[in-house]
Design an enzyme around this catalytic site. Structure first.
Site, short mmCIF file in Angstrom:
data_model
loop_
_atom_site.label_atom_id
_atom_site.label_comp_id
_atom_site.label_asym_id
_atom_site.label_seq_id
_atom_site.Cartn_x
_atom_site.Cartn_y
_atom_site.Cartn_z
N CYS A 81 0.82 -1.21 0.00
CA CYS A 81 0.00 0.00 0.00
C CYS A 81 0.85 1.26 0.00
O CYS A 81 0.73 2.10 -0.87
CB CYS A 81 -0.92 0.02 1.21
N HIS A 82 1.71 1.39 0.99
CA HIS A 82 2.49 2.62 1.08
C HIS A 82 3.98 2.34 1.19
O HIS A 82 4.75 3.17 1.64
CB HIS A 82 2.00 3.48 2.24
N GLY A 83 4.38 1.14 0.86
CA GLY A 83 5.80 0.84 0.71
C GLY A 83 6.59 0.60 1.99
O GLY A 83 7.80 0.76 1.98
#
Lengths: 138, 690
Positions: free
Chosen positions: A102-104
């Site tokens: 999702c956001h790394g």
């Protein structure tokens, strides 16, 4: 509006048999609607997790504190990214651990946050070894 | 507008009621005799447009709730059955879903209008704050409603947003548990979201009444930003404002109808046509376009708590606007600097929206941080500073003077504003588009489809051949669980007769029971039965197929997409291109290659596919030349099979598409005629007011 009695009852402890999980493999079980990753870590993964200097970690915690002594090869973590709750993917990312698409956020082979926006390590659920090849989560 | 009305109905019955409940007097003084400034432009019609949208949302929502099942196992299916079986259900649902987007487009224009013309300034502070409250409630309602179809984006959007509250120190975890009603997002969450989603619109309606009340006490602001002083400055609400609003509303309805009938899925995420799965996270979790600027602010701040605080502050700062901007001149028309900064702010918001849809890495993160600073600087530095250093141009003495001065010179600033808004909208929408699942490195080639465009229809014989391909090939592994045999005889489908559909059904063995002995038994299929699934459950399907469960095909052409990128999403809006799904499905069917290109290794048990994201697909090459024998002499090639089965699957995903486009045409003709009539009526009514 808190969880009702049935929901709480369904969240009772579960037992998981570890015998079929080969080294280097991991399984995902659901407990209380949350995915729990149980990894059978390789020697390499354990060494990597233990050789990292604590001061370099965003959320310092030793690998020893995250596993049960005598069962160092087993890592049991809640597979929910501590950033915004997505499910990280096992065996991905640069740290031989978990990668959240999702956001790394990237976690190492001890489930500790190494890179990305997540503020904390993957949580370790309450569990104990019932026998050498069986754990009880909860 | 204020004080007791002197309105007296002539009808004795109404007079009897009026003496006991002066409701007609209230209506008359609020919506008939109420004086409105005579220089209002069309940006002021958005109040009426918003009222209409609220009514549309409540009306469609109440009917949808009659057919919807708020249960984690049933919600997705019940929404699909609304689309398929309920009379005009597809229209109700698309109206409600794209209506939410329209509602937000209108509210953003309404807010930017208030910002530009200083409508928040004394004595309209309370009016403005009530508006901010309505906006917050709208955001909450939109979020709760988006969770209800219980698709992948619904589930993961709900997970990410509820997790925002876990950033609260000490109480975070308990708040999140309270929101969930369990240990994770699940059935109790869906139930409470449904309850609240039904409740909040009525709360909004209540606050709207307060908003209108406050408006009618303070009176409307106007483009000149000077208060109405004499009779000459105002015109009566009816007929002047009423007819102008009606014209504005009918134009907006044309815009709405374009989405509703021709591009219903343009603003939606393909992933939300995949049922919620708590074990799989979509590659990109993207909120609906109207939250994107705030999502970008959230993500640009590396600390979780600070990010959440910044996101909420970005909205709450609006409530303090009346005190942050203390300039005496209301309208930016007479504020040369404020005007410039206003347009810069609009651009900042649009760019933030674009970034909100991009993956949070590299240059996007840095740009997001700079723009977040710009966003807050506008409110906290620019506006307070400007109100102290700026020398405004002289404002007209009265509204009447403004109207007289305007005759002759006109339009230029309006045009630039319209262009800016359109660019803004385009980019925002594009941001949402480009954030959709990245379909791998090679974009599927665009095919020619009989069903594309505003007059598109399904090619009957292609649908029939596609059904044959599905039955003989795909059905061994893939289910088609939203399609019933009776649907084969539906208008706009493969065009079979009821008898043919019944005969088709009787070829199948359907499991039924239990009978009187308590045993399950098999019987021939009936038209009311659904296509039976090849596997009893997902686990069985997974086990039989090397760990990857073959997805249900009913919705596959809507559930798959690929990144179009800039500037295609803008062009797509005008060309009505929305066949990403069918293009992708065909490409997958034709994209198998025996030998992967050099440097690509495919794991054991997987196959190389040029168009599959990651290229390693678990499905073996399903089609080969001559595999299915067509009876109508069509070529028996893979390309033809792929084309036919995709046409069939487009019909299964959107069975009422032909009815939708046909009704769209009728509605368009009506709305355009209506708008033209309204325009000339408005001209006539206003002829003596200018």
């Amino acid at each position: 509006m808190n969880p009702d009695a049935a929901t709480i009852a369904a969240g009772a402890p579960i037992e998981v048999d570890l015998a079929p999980v080969a080294e280097g493999q991991d399984i995902k079980v659901f407990w209380r609607g949350k995915p729990i990753y149980i990894s059978h870590r390789t020697k390499k993964q354990i060494d990597e997790a233990r050789s990292v200097p604590l001061s370099s970690l965003p959320d310092p915690q030793t690998d020893e504190a995250r596993v049960k002594s005598g069962h160092e090869q087993w890592l049991v973590v809640i597979g929910i990214c501590t950033h915004l709750g997505c499910i990280p993917i096992a065996h991905e990312g640069n740290y031989d651990g978990f990668f959240c698409p999702c956001h790394g956020s990237q976690y190492d082979s001890s489930g500790r946050i190494r890179q990305g926006p997540a503020p904390a390590n993957l949580a370790v659920p309450p569990y104990q070894f019932v026998s050498d090849t069986k754990i009880q989560i909860g | 507008m204020s004080g007791p009305s002197d309105f007296q109905p002539t009808n004795p019955v109404l007079r009897w009621i009026e003496r006991r409940l002066p409701i007609f007097g209230l209506m008359h003084s609020s919506f008939v005799a109420y004086p409105t400034p005579r220089n209002l432009n069309y940006w002021w019609t958005f109040g009426a447009i918003l009222s209409m949208m609220l009514a549309v949302q409540i009306l469609t929502g109440v009917i949808l709730a009659m057919h919807y099942t708020p249960h984690a196992d049933l919600a997705f299916r019940s929404v699909e059955l609304i689309m398929r079986d309920v009379n005009y259900g597809w229209m109700l649902r698309y109206m409600h879903a794209s209506g939410a987007s329209m509602f937000f487009i209108a509210v953003y224009i309404h807010m930017f209008r208030g910002l530009y013309y200083g409508s928040y300034k004394e004595p309209r502070e309370v009016l403005w704050i009530l508006g901010v409250i309505i906006y917050l409630l709208m955001m909450a309602t939109g979020f709760l409603g988006y969770a209800l179809p219980w698709g992948q984006m619904s589930f993961w959007g709900a997970t990410v947003i509820t997790n925002l509250f876990s950033a609260v120190p000490y109480f975070g975890e308990s708040i999140v548990t309270l929101l969930w009603g369990g240990y994770a997002v699940g059935n109790p969450t869906l139930n409470r979201f449904f309850s609240l989603h039904y409740l909040l619109p009525f709360v909004i309606a209540g606050v709207v009444v307060l908003h209108v009340w406050a408006l009618h006490v303070a009176g409307q602001n106007n483009p000149a930003g000077v208060e109405a002083k004499t009779e000459k400055d105002t015109v009566a609400f009816t007929p002047y404002a009423t007819i102008k609003d009606l014209f504005g509303v009918s134009c907006f309805l044309i815009f709405f109808a374009y989405f509703l009938f021709y591009m219903p899925n343009y603003l939606m995420e393909a992933d939300n046509y995949i049922p919620a799965n708590p074990g799989v996270t979509p590659a990109h979790i993207v909120p609906e376009w109207y939250y994107l600027p705030f999502y970008a602010i959230l993500r640009s701040i590396p600390n979780k708590l600070a990010g959440v605080v910044a996101m909420f502050s970005a909205i709450l700062v609006l409530a303090f606007l009346p005190w942050l901007d203390s300039a005496k001149t209301r309208s930016s028309k007479y504020r040369p600097l404020a005007k410039q900064f206003f347009w810069m702010f609009v651009v900042v918001c649009v760019l933030l929206g674009y970034l909100g849809a991009q993956p949070p890495e590299g240059i996007y993160v840095i740009a997001g941080r700079i723009l977040t600073v710009c966003y807050f600087a506008y409110f906290l530095i620019v506006l307070p500073l400007l109100s102290r250093i700026e020398t405004p141009r002289p404002v007209p003495n009265s509204i009447a003077d403004d109207v007289l001065a305007k005759t002759g010179r006109k339009a230029a600033p309006m045009v630039s504003a319209v262009i800016a808004i359109m660019v803004a909208g385009g980019l925002l929408v594009g941001g949402a588009q480009s954030a959709k699942a990245e379909g791998g490195e090679v974009a599927p080639p665009a095919q020619k489809w009989s069903f594309s465009g505003p007059f598109g229809k399904f090619d009957r014989s292609a649908v029939q051949r596609g059904l044959q391909v599905y039955k003989e090939v795909c059905a061994t592994c893939h289910s088609l669980s939203f399609v019933a045999f009776r649907n084969l005889a539906d208008p706009g489908g493969p065009g079979y007769s009821t008898a043919q559909a019944a005969a088709f059904a009787s070829d199948y063995k359907i499991k039924d029971g239990p009978n009187d002995q308590g045993e399950m038994f098999e019987r021939p299929g009936r038209p009311a039965d659904y296509f039976p699934s090849p596997f009893p459950n997902e686990q069985a399907a997974r086990a039989a197929n090397g760990g990857a469960a073959p997805p249900d095909l009913s919705l596959i052409t809507k559930a798959r997409s690929y990144k179009r990128g800039f500037p295609w999403f803008v062009i797509d809006f005008f060309t009505q291109y929305q066949e990403q799904g069918p293009d992708y499905v065909t490409a997958i069917l034709e994209g198998f290659e025996e030998n992967p290109p050099a440097g690509v290794t495919i794991p054991e048990g997987s196959y190389y596919n040029k168009y599959f994201p990651g290229h390693a697909i678990k499905m073996p090459k399903p089609l080969s030349d001559g595999q299915v024998a067509y009876s109508d002499g069509s070529p028996t090639t893979v390309a033809q099979y792929a084309h036919d089965v995709t046409t069939f699957l487009m019909w299964t995903a959107e069975p009422h598409m032909e009815a939708r486009k046909r009704l769209g045409l009728q509605v368009f003709v009506f709305l355009i005629l209506f708008s033209v009539l309204m325009y000339f009526t408005k001209k006539k009514v206003w002829a003596n007011a200018h």
